[in-house]
Design a protein around this motif. Sequence first.
Motif, PDB file in Angstrom:
ATOM      1  N   GLU A  55     -15.602  13.908 -17.431  1.00 37.88           N
ATOM      2  CA  GLU A  55     -14.973  13.909 -18.758  1.00 37.88           C
ATOM      3  C   GLU A  55     -14.917  15.321 -19.341  1.00 37.88           C
ATOM      4  O   GLU A  55     -13.923  15.721 -19.950  1.00 37.88           O
ATOM      5  N   LEU A  81     -14.583  13.586  -9.911  1.00 36.71           N
ATOM      6  CA  LEU A  81     -14.256  12.160  -9.978  1.00 36.71           C
ATOM      7  C   LEU A  81     -14.513  11.492  -8.623  1.00 36.71           C
ATOM      8  O   LEU A  81     -14.998  10.354  -8.557  1.00 36.71           O
ATOM      9  N   HIS A  85     -16.901   8.300  -7.928  1.00 32.50           N
ATOM     10  CA  HIS A  85     -16.473   7.077  -7.245  1.00 32.50           C
ATOM     11  C   HIS A  85     -17.272   6.841  -5.957  1.00 32.50           C
ATOM     12  O   HIS A  85     -17.499   5.690  -5.576  1.00 32.50           O
ATOM     13  N   GLY A  99     -20.586  -0.893 -13.877  1.00 33.21           N
ATOM     14  CA  GLY A  99     -20.744  -0.894 -15.336  1.00 33.21           C
ATOM     15  C   GLY A  99     -22.158  -1.251 -15.774  1.00 33.21           C
ATOM     16  O   GLY A  99     -22.853  -0.449 -16.420  1.00 33.21           O
ATOM     17  N   GLN A 103     -25.010   1.106 -17.550  1.00 27.28           N
ATOM     18  CA  GLN A 103     -25.175   0.808 -18.976  1.00 27.28           C
ATOM     19  C   GLN A 103     -26.518   1.247 -19.587  1.00 27.28           C
ATOM     20  O   GLN A 103     -26.533   1.817 -20.687  1.00 27.28           O
TER      21      GLN A 103
ATOM     22  N   GLY B  58      -7.477  10.780 -18.896  1.00 25.28           N
ATOM     23  CA  GLY B  58      -8.801  11.371 -19.064  1.00 25.28           C
ATOM     24  C   GLY B  58      -9.330  11.124 -20.474  1.00 25.28           C
ATOM     25  O   GLY B  58     -10.518  10.853 -20.670  1.00 25.28           O
ATOM     26  N   VAL B  61     -10.488   7.632 -20.621  1.00 29.43           N
ATOM     27  CA  VAL B  61     -11.828   7.495 -20.031  1.00 29.43           C
ATOM     28  C   VAL B  61     -12.878   7.900 -21.064  1.00 29.43           C
ATOM     29  O   VAL B  61     -13.846   7.188 -21.314  1.00 29.43           O
ATOM     30  N   ALA B  62     -12.657   9.050 -21.681  1.00 26.42           N
ATOM     31  CA  ALA B  62     -13.671   9.619 -22.583  1.00 26.42           C
ATOM     32  C   ALA B  62     -13.868   8.755 -23.830  1.00 26.42           C
ATOM     33  O   ALA B  62     -14.958   8.740 -24.397  1.00 26.42           O
ATOM     34  N   ILE B  67     -18.564   0.721 -21.179  1.00 38.51           N
ATOM     35  CA  ILE B  67     -18.753   1.385 -19.890  1.00 38.51           C
ATOM     36  C   ILE B  67     -17.864   0.752 -18.826  1.00 38.51           C
ATOM     37  O   ILE B  67     -17.352   1.447 -17.935  1.00 38.51           O
ATOM     38  N   ALA B  68     -17.607  -0.558 -18.927  1.00 42.87           N
ATOM     39  CA  ALA B  68     -16.746  -1.214 -17.934  1.00 42.87           C
ATOM     40  C   ALA B  68     -15.316  -0.684 -18.047  1.00 42.87           C
ATOM     41  O   ALA B  68     -14.664  -0.408 -17.037  1.00 42.87           O
ATOM     42  N   LYS B  70     -14.475   2.184 -19.339  1.00 41.60           N
ATOM     43  CA  LYS B  70     -14.514   3.605 -18.934  1.00 41.60           C
ATOM     44  C   LYS B  70     -14.406   3.714 -17.412  1.00 41.60           C
ATOM     45  O   LYS B  70     -13.621   4.500 -16.878  1.00 41.60           O
ATOM     46  N   GLU B  71     -15.191   2.892 -16.734  1.00 37.68           N
ATOM     47  CA  GLU B  71     -15.188   2.915 -15.279  1.00 37.68           C
ATOM     48  C   GLU B  71     -13.812   2.522 -14.736  1.00 37.68           C
ATOM     49  O   GLU B  71     -13.283   3.153 -13.817  1.00 37.68           O
ATOM     50  N   SER B  74     -11.337   5.234 -15.178  1.00 33.10           N
ATOM     51  CA  SER B  74     -11.568   6.382 -14.293  1.00 33.10           C
ATOM     52  C   SER B  74     -10.835   6.180 -12.959  1.00 33.10           C
ATOM     53  O   SER B  74     -10.429   7.145 -12.313  1.00 33.10           O
ATOM     54  N   ARG B  75     -10.676   4.909 -12.554  1.00 30.21           N
ATOM     55  CA  ARG B  75      -9.902   4.626 -11.328  1.00 30.21           C
ATOM     56  C   ARG B  75      -8.447   5.024 -11.533  1.00 30.21           C
ATOM     57  O   ARG B  75      -7.822   5.615 -10.662  1.00 30.21           O
ATOM     58  N   ALA B  77      -7.221   7.124 -13.677  1.00 25.90           N
ATOM     59  CA  ALA B  77      -7.132   8.587 -13.788  1.00 25.90           C
ATOM     60  C   ALA B  77      -7.132   9.222 -12.395  1.00 25.90           C
ATOM     61  O   ALA B  77      -6.383  10.170 -12.129  1.00 25.90           O
TER      62      ALA B  77
END
Lengths: 237, 237
Positions: A55, A81, A85, A99, A103, B58, B61-62, B67-68, B70-71, B74-75, B77
Amino acid sequence: MVKLFGRRPRRSDSARPGARRSPSDAVNRVDLEELTPDLLSYLGQAAYLQLVIFETLGRAVATAPSIASKEAMSRVAGLSLAKHHGLTAEIVRQGAEPGPTMQPYVAAIDNYVRITAGADWYETLVTSYITSGLLNDFARQLAGGLPADASARITALLGADDGHEIIVAELRSAIEANPRLASRLALWGRRLVGDTLLAARSALAANGHPDEARLEPVFTELIAAHTRRMDAIGLTA
Amino acid sequence: MVKLFGRRPRRSDSARPGARRSPSDAVNRVDLEELTPDLLSYLGQAAYLQLVIFETLGRAVATAPSIASKEAMSRVAGLSLAKHHGLTAEIVRQGAEPGPTMQPYVAAIDNYVRITAGADWYETLVTSYITSGLLNDFARQLAGGLPADASARITALLGADDGHEIIVAELRSAIEANPRLASRLALWGRRLVGDTLLAARSALAANGHPDEARLEPVFTELIAAHTRRMDAIGLTA
């Protein structure tokens, strides 16, 4: 207090019999492996740290002062990234979901991110360079205490290219173009190493209450590597 | 006026003899291939558009609310960044550098990004979904007018997974949890399709001054695909 790589919150140590080596294994210094959290706690923290590093790099892409710098930083963001992953793939391999595994560490790590956020593009670059370097070194040392097969995969993943040579080139040319940046960024680097190692030390103390003196050599190594990183951008650590 | 996929600024058309097909190729409608800019102009714009789509992702994501999410984002992105890097690799393959090749289009595209930036996480998600869908469709149609080998590679690259099913799932569950989001996001989608197609039309007009009526079927197709994307998140286009 921010803690990086602490054990899973509200999990009793008595639930992990035999997970720690006997203190007699280390006589003069603590090997960090003694203090490694269980695999999923480790992965949750490592994966979330890598995500927040991404980020920060994403912000560096968005705020880059030139298209060339933007393009260069997009490479670094992609490498970060990919590591994130890779770590979430390891979480899935262990039968867990990324997640929920990350958490428990979100609040502490978000707080760390907040206190280490740079005020402008240059500080943001130093943050991503210095904190990812320190955290990566720390995570790789702790990885030695993980089950052997996971340890090998994670060590290889964390050891992959992190694009630091790109950040170094950006920072060196920025400082060359504007030498007054040097003292501000040197101070910022000191602030970052202080915040990061305090957080790491706090987590270690919570994990195993080791003798502080025996932890010293570990931190001396982390600081030596940090000094080399600061040297690479022409700054005094 | 924002223009997307215009020809290279300050470059005379007389410098590109034979680069355009005869208008007699198309009788009832304009095939976009007639209006395709030269390869490096195309790549500079496609690569920079993909980079700003990545920047929007991005930010998603931020600022993700969990968190789910966000994750998951991120995929998306990562997929977008991979497309950007595929396009810059194509620039390098043509013997050019990505930065200077993208540079002429930065100001116009940054302006487009500014007017299509969402006010919160949900609008940001709709922006990345709707604008990447429209721009991708538009870029793929234009790719038909590129030299055959580059055209094939670029069409395959742009046709790769863009993670839209992830965004659709995020938006559907957000709207389900808060139905009042629907009307605001539907309006936002209309604003985005308007801004994006106006910018595309403006670029096409500058490229070849085609008969507006003959362009209409092209835009009808782009809007039909847009309507299907809005349907997929349960919103009226």
